[in-house]
Scaffold this active site. Structure first.
Site, PDB file in Angstrom:
ATOM      1  N   ASP A 204       0.833  -1.200   0.000  1.00  0.00           N
ATOM      2  CA  ASP A 204       0.000   0.000   0.000  1.00  0.00           C
ATOM      3  C   ASP A 204       0.871   1.256   0.000  1.00  0.00           C
ATOM      4  OD1 ASP A 204      -2.750   1.415   0.783  1.00  0.00           O
ATOM      5  OD2 ASP A 204      -1.242   2.123   2.216  1.00  0.00           O
ATOM      6  N   LYS A 208       1.462   4.305  -2.951  1.00  0.00           N
ATOM      7  CA  LYS A 208       1.357   5.742  -2.673  1.00  0.00           C
ATOM      8  C   LYS A 208       2.627   6.498  -3.072  1.00  0.00           C
ATOM      9  CE  LYS A 208      -2.072   5.036   0.950  1.00  0.00           C
ATOM     10  NZ  LYS A 208      -2.245   4.677   2.392  1.00  0.00           N
TER      11      LYS A 208
END
Lengths: 432, 432
Positions: A204, A208
């Site tokens: 994750d 980003k």
């Protein structure tokens, strides 16, 4: 696309999970927010099942399971995608763009892997794909990178961009158990999913940082080549040793220009206790951006959760709405000063805490007299202590609770008249 | 206004002081910044005197003392005002707007007092007045308030928005003299003007909080009614006592909704040492924004100086340029993914510091062997210590200087083969 002059702007929402419900809630309750929100209607909400129990009450007929029909609905001006996951999210966004609809998304997985494809399609159709909610939850980071910071040569991004792992590391650092225990706590508090792998393994965070690097440096990032190491192997003993050496351990996502190459990676990292990122605790996120001539800025806030992420998503919706309303006095950059009058509180009516230093004769009973006088005026005290002495006078420091300014000043005027009081050199306010 | 399709966008710059020179420098050196900057020309620079010695070398014929002619020049598309002060800045901006030119300004005094007038004129002419540089230097704060945070009901702004006073208070707190000494230091470092009154008396901070409150709450702020108390009366002894009570003293600018009224003020304030604003040191600025459903975000960075403020001003220039170039593929929200390929560093080539924990037999000479092996691979060590022991094995923690990852892993592979080495349970990277 619908003609939207002087009529409502219709939003199609894909997904009604945590973030989707947060978005719907804001759209259904626009009062006190940006005035453009009252010109929007939540036209359709696409979900997987109509039968799932929901706490949110939606207007009748809004829910649908036909997601493809939603993105092709000619009445809809803009599609908000908060389904998460790669498919069908990517295909639905491409279809919406193909229909000339603007897209707002919080989908970091799609944007990190297929951002270029989506932006190209959007460019060809003359529509926006906005994604403020994809990184940093409620922290404004995507727009600043595109706009306010555009004059800089950006050289470095350094961030704590995953709240789940930062919560786990904070728990472990505070001695609240090993990795498995901290993960279980995170799950019980709703900070980690039942399958926590994307967070824990750093994937994750890698999505980003790939998005941020693309924007900051204007380069294509190969998401598969982003080195990514999670926190599953971290042992409490290493956190303790790191602390003894002057460090905190954080899952850092970083990207920096190294000559003509990009250094981009995610891994647990020891960071000096003096660094502002070292004190970012729990589910907070924080991102440091460095460049010339800017120097460094740090943006910090709640990195996840329904409210903050929905705040970012709906912020993008307002931006799109402003470009659709450009002919009725709204500017795409929302520059106008639409203001209403509001009375300003007179100083006497302000509620605040106070600190005051009072010089008195060093004699018994003075503190009691001061306390009584404040009490008579309704000024409640947090502490009153003789903290030192100064030229044979006692130095008494008083800290109040939150009080009405007017009452405090009345008490102080009386105290100035006490024979034992020599001077009141300092009055300061206290934030609470 | 000039027709600007497929030709350069012409900027007129009013003022060539610290910030103006910073702006000119960026505009004259666009490489590596936002691509739109290479489509801008610095057409005229208005100054008070042509004879002043300047380090910046401008194209010939650009300097002028005729400021009124500059804002009426039909070749100029946008005017950047960094003169400071109320007049002639206000009148010149109004004239530029009257000529249909966009205006970018860093002038907090004018925007706090005459913002409504300027925005009204701009609205009537369909041009922008942008002012990212007016508050918080390089920190993106104005755009986020208008855009990314627009979905929220904002309730509170709390900020350290004046670098001069924060520097003085930091100096005093660190025991580097009283107010007069700290002010003199600030002046000698260029952090305070020779007439420091606007900073020291809080008027500069009051301008800034008035601007922020107007944007955050959509209300008209009467600047004259903003309660404003400076730091001239602060004594070092109170900073010490505050610290003993668990506080730091900061010049806070705050604005919050109190029912139907606005509580807006600037004063020195005791703030709990746990609060993130308490650790904002020196000339840094930081602003905390609170709202629903956002929670709180904090934006922190260099609050003043040529570079950071110029970064914000030119960011606004890029925004205006994007709206002027909307028909050639640029969007007002700068949404497109204009990216170029860039190689990503393979992990082995990355330069980083390492922390590793090694379990060895507890026998003499092991630390020396480890050190020699790292040295042979060109891995320079910051420290190597036996930090503890674990099941009759010695726990040795090694922290390296910045090294090439490949070299570190080669050394570690050799060390794994040492008879005395039982295990290497942990390898972490260290940020520097």
């Amino acid at each position: 696309m619908a003609d939207h002059n002087n009529q409502t702007i219709r939003v199609g929402l894909l997904g009604l999970g945590t973030v989707g419900a947060g978005v719907a809630q804001i759209l259904l309750d626009p009062k006190g927010r940006h005035p453009l929100l009252s010109e929007l209607t939540l036209h359709r909400v696409g979900v997987r099942s109509l039968d799932k129990p929901r706490t949110l009450s939606l207007p009748p007929g809004v829910l649908t399971t036909d997601l493809a029909a939603l993105v092709h609905d000619p009445a809809i001006d803009l599609v908000v995608e908060v389904l998460g996951g790669l498919e069908p999210a990517r295909s639905l966004m491409l279809q919406a763009i193909g229909q000339g609809k603007h897209v707002v998304t919080a989908n970091k997985a799609v944007m990190a892997r297929h951002g270029a494809e989506l932006f190209q399609a959007a460019q060809a159709q003359g529509v926006y794909v906005l994604m403020e909610g994809a990184v940093g939850g409620g922290i404004p980071i995507i727009h600043p990178l595109k706009q306010a910071l555009g004059a800089n040569r950006l050289t470095r991004i350094l961030g704590i961009v995953n709240g789940t792992t930062n919560f786990i590391l904070t728990q472990m650092t505070q001695g609240r158990g090993d990795f498995a225990t901290a993960l279980a706590t995170a799950q019980s508090l709703g900070y980690a999913e039942s399958d926590p792998s994307a967070d824990v393994e750093g994937e994750d965070a890698a999505d980003k940082i790939a998005i941020l690097a693309t924007l900051a440096f204007g380069v294509q990032v190969n998401r598969q080549q982003v080195y990514c190491e999670g926190i599953g192997g971290i042992q409490a003993v290493d956190l303790r040793y790191a602390e003894r050496l002057g460090f905190q351990v954080k899952l850092l996502a970083l990207a920096q220009r190294q000559g003509e190459a990009l250094d981009i990676r995610v891994h647990p990292t020891l960071i000096s206790q003096d660094h502002p990122l070292a004190s970012v605790q729990g589910v907070q996120n924080a991102i440091v951006l460095g460049g010339e001539p800017l120097g460094e800025v740090m943006l910090q806030g709640p990195g996840a959760g329904a409210g903050p992420t929905a705040s970012a998503v709906v912020g993008d919706v307002v931006n799109v709405a402003a470009t659709l309303r450009a002919d009725s006095g709204y500017h795409p950059l929302l520059g106008s000063g639409l203001t209403t009058p509001m009375p300003q509180l007179p100083t006497d009516a302000v509620q605040t805490r106070f600190y005051t230093r009072i010089l008195t004769q060093d004699q018994p009973g003075v503190i009691g007299q001061l306390g009584t006088c404040f009490g008579d005026q309704g000024v409640s005290l947090a502490s009153i202590v003789q903290i030192g002495s100064h030229e044979q006078l006692a130095e008494i420091v008083v800290v109040t609770h939150r009080v009405r300014e007017g009452n405090f000043w009345l008490a102080l005027a009386e105290i100035r008249q006490f024979p034992a009081v020599a001077a009141i050199p300092t009055v300061l306010r206290v934030w609470s």
